[in-house]
Design an enzyme around this catalytic site. Structure first.
Site, PDB file in Angstrom:
ATOM      1  N   LYS A 131       0.625  -1.085  -0.014  1.00 16.04           N
ATOM      2  CA  LYS A 131      -0.105   0.226   0.019  1.00 16.04           C
ATOM      3  C   LYS A 131       1.218   1.000  -0.057  1.00 16.04           C
ATOM      4  O   LYS A 131       1.916   1.115   0.610  1.00 16.04           O
ATOM      5  CB  LYS A 131      -0.788   0.121   1.226  1.00 16.04           C
ATOM      6  CG  LYS A 131      -2.145   0.762   1.787  1.00 16.04           C
ATOM      7  CD  LYS A 131      -3.012  -0.021   0.912  1.00 16.04           C
ATOM      8  CE  LYS A 131      -4.115   0.623   0.765  1.00 16.04           C
ATOM      9  NZ  LYS A 131      -5.789  -0.194   0.231  1.00 16.04           N
TER      10      LYS A 131
HETATM   11  N1  GLU Z   1      -6.851  -0.066  -2.558  1.00 20.61           N
HETATM   12  C1  GLU Z   1      -8.063  -1.327  -2.970  1.00 20.61           C
HETATM   13  C2  GLU Z   1      -8.215  -2.058  -1.974  1.00 20.61           C
HETATM   14  O1  GLU Z   1      -7.600  -1.886  -0.734  1.00 20.61           O
HETATM   15  C3  GLU Z   1      -7.798  -2.028  -4.629  1.00 20.61           C
HETATM   16  C4  GLU Z   1      -6.111  -2.608  -4.598  1.00 20.61           C
HETATM   17  C5  GLU Z   1      -6.255  -2.510  -5.708  1.00 20.61           C
HETATM   18  O2  GLU Z   1      -6.839  -2.897  -6.900  1.00 20.61           O
HETATM   19  O3  GLU Z   1      -4.619  -2.717  -6.372  1.00 20.61           O
HETATM   20  O4  GLU Z   1      -8.403  -3.228  -1.923  1.00 20.61           O
END
Ligand code: GLU
Length: 444
Positions: A131
């Site tokens: 992240k």
């Molecule tokens: N931000 C989204 C999540 O928390 C999607 C992450 C992604 O598609 O890699 O799941």
């Protein structure tokens, strides 16, 4: 469905504290990272996960923090802080979104990266967890400033990401336009370096390598999970009422898709206010209003209510789709629902969850409920890598298969370990990670 607390709960809590201490983490109960990792360690204790795996998973592999200057429209420079945390890559490349928010901190990003490892494992996609984010309020910057901020951030982390190594995506505050700038910047830098940029990022615009169905994917996954799990709670999607907290991408799509199944949305809240209409609020109409006005406040087809009235509104399903730690003890005490479907990441604190459990309110945990986004990100990546374009119908069908399987794994784990659904979802995710570690071993 039962919401039993596992008999070994107390011992598990003590043991979690031991691991947290061993890896040098604070045992502050209000710290988000301690809370999220603590829930995983609780599951690890109940399933008797080997200690070396608990240690590995209790800390991310890499924590990257960058500072970079950007010229504002005024001609002045500002210095920004960005993050990329790579939690684990045992199952595949690091994967997870980029949060653009004025109040993003390293601990939040670490927690969200950790949750991605668990989510990807549970939903059966070949990724680890990561992240990132920028400490910035996108609403306070012009499009030209945002473009420079996003491109400069991409340059700052370009050596740390890659289509087979770490693949970012959208999260709170970031959108497909931002992803397009990141893909373009990375491609430009990679051409100089001689690399193949490929599918370095997902959640791109359809016209530039994006996938059909990606924008609505998290909401679609929330509803797929509800359709799969509600009958066990003697609830029918087509006659359910629901309320939504947060009406951005996840909240609005969950609302629109759940409504298409016949469910009725009666209350909505966001950073601008709280609204209610017992006859139903049309999610499409409200989404169009929010797109124009920036929030639900002032929506004329519903009544303005207080925060307390919002939480006390009687509904079958409550969908938190905003930020972390929003369902604490007071909110958990006020909620008047049968099911909490976690569209957001980590919206319920452990103290809030204990109250929900006591009150017999079932929680469909985030790593299951909101895994639709990353699942369709995976489909986007596969399409990019194989030069294919899938029809929307195929995307939706494949997504549903993943969600139904993940729900099944969670149910099986709950039976096996006689625990609540969150612990069960973690246990199912940990089982897959354990098998991978047992097969590959630890270098050297
Ligand atoms: N931000 C989204 C999540 O928390 C999607 C992450 C992604 O598609 O890699 O799941």
């Amino acid at each position: 469905m039962t919401t039993m607390t596992a008999p070994k709960a107390h011992a598990a809590e003590q043991s979690s504290n031991g691991i947290l201490h061993d890896v040098g983490l604070p045992d502050d109960p209000n710290n988000l990272y301690t809370q999220t990792v603590g829930s995983m360690l609780h599951a690890a204790e109940i399933m008797d996960l080997p200690r070396y795996l608990r240690l590995i998973l209790a800390q991310p592999k890499n924590e990257i923090m960058v500072h970079f200057p950007v010229k504002m429209d005024s001609g002045k420079y500002e210095l920004f802080k960005g993050y990329r945390v790579q939690h684990n890559n045992a199952l595949g490349p690091y994967k997870g979104g980029l949060r653009f928010h004025h109040d993003v901190h390293l601990d939040d990003v670490k927690s969200l990266a950790f949750l991605m490892t668990m989510k990807c494992s549970l939903v059966g996609v070949p990724y680890g967890g990561g992240k990132g984010g920028i400490k910035v309020d996108p609403r306070k910057h012009s499009a030209t400033e945002m473009e420079r901020i996003v491109r400069r951030f991409t340059a700052a982390i370009a050596h740390q990401i890659g289509p087979d190594y770490d693949i970012p995506a959208p999260d709170v505050g970031s959108n497909s336009q931002h992803m397009a700038w990141i893909a373009d910047t990375y491609t430009f830098l990679s051409e100089i370096g001689g690399h193949n940029p490929g599918a370095v990022i997902t959640g791109k615009p359809i016209e530039y390598g994006g996938s059909l169905g990606r924008e609505k994917a998290t909401g679609q996954g929330v509803v797929d999970t509800l359709v799969e799990m509600l009958p066990e709670l003697k609830l029918k999607p087509e006659t359910s009422t629901f309320s939504v907290l947060g009406f951005g991408n996840v909240g609005s799509w969950s609302g629109k898709i759940f409504q298409d199944k016949g469910a009725k949305m009666t209350a909505v809240a966001d950073h601008t206010g709280f609204i209610r209409n017992d006859k139903g609020i049309d999610a499409n109409d409200l989404a169009a209003y929010v797109h124009q006005k920036g929030g639900v406040a002032g929506y004329s087809k519903a009544t303005t209510i207080s925060k307390e009235e919002f939480y006390k509104t009687q509904v079958d399903v409550f969908i938190p789709a905003a930020l972390e730690q929003m369902i604490q003890e007071p909110e958990a005490n006020m909620l008047n629902c049968k099911v909490v479907a976690e569209g957001a990441n980590a919206p319920t604190t452990p103290a809030g969850e204990r109250i929900l459990q006591k009150r017999g309110i079932e929680v469909l945990p985030a790593i299951l409920c909101n895994a639709g986004g990353v699942t369709v990100s995976y489909f986007e990546w596969v399409q990019n890598k194989t030069f294919q374009t899938w029809e929307l119908e195929r995307v939706d069908r494949e997504l549903n298969k993943h969600m139904v399987k993940a729900a099944g794994r969670t149910r099986d784990a709950r039976r096996k370990y006689n625990c609540d659904l969150r612990t069960a979802a973690y246990a199912a995710a940990l089982e897959r990670l354990q098998k991978a570690y047992e097969a590959r071993g630890i270098f050297p």
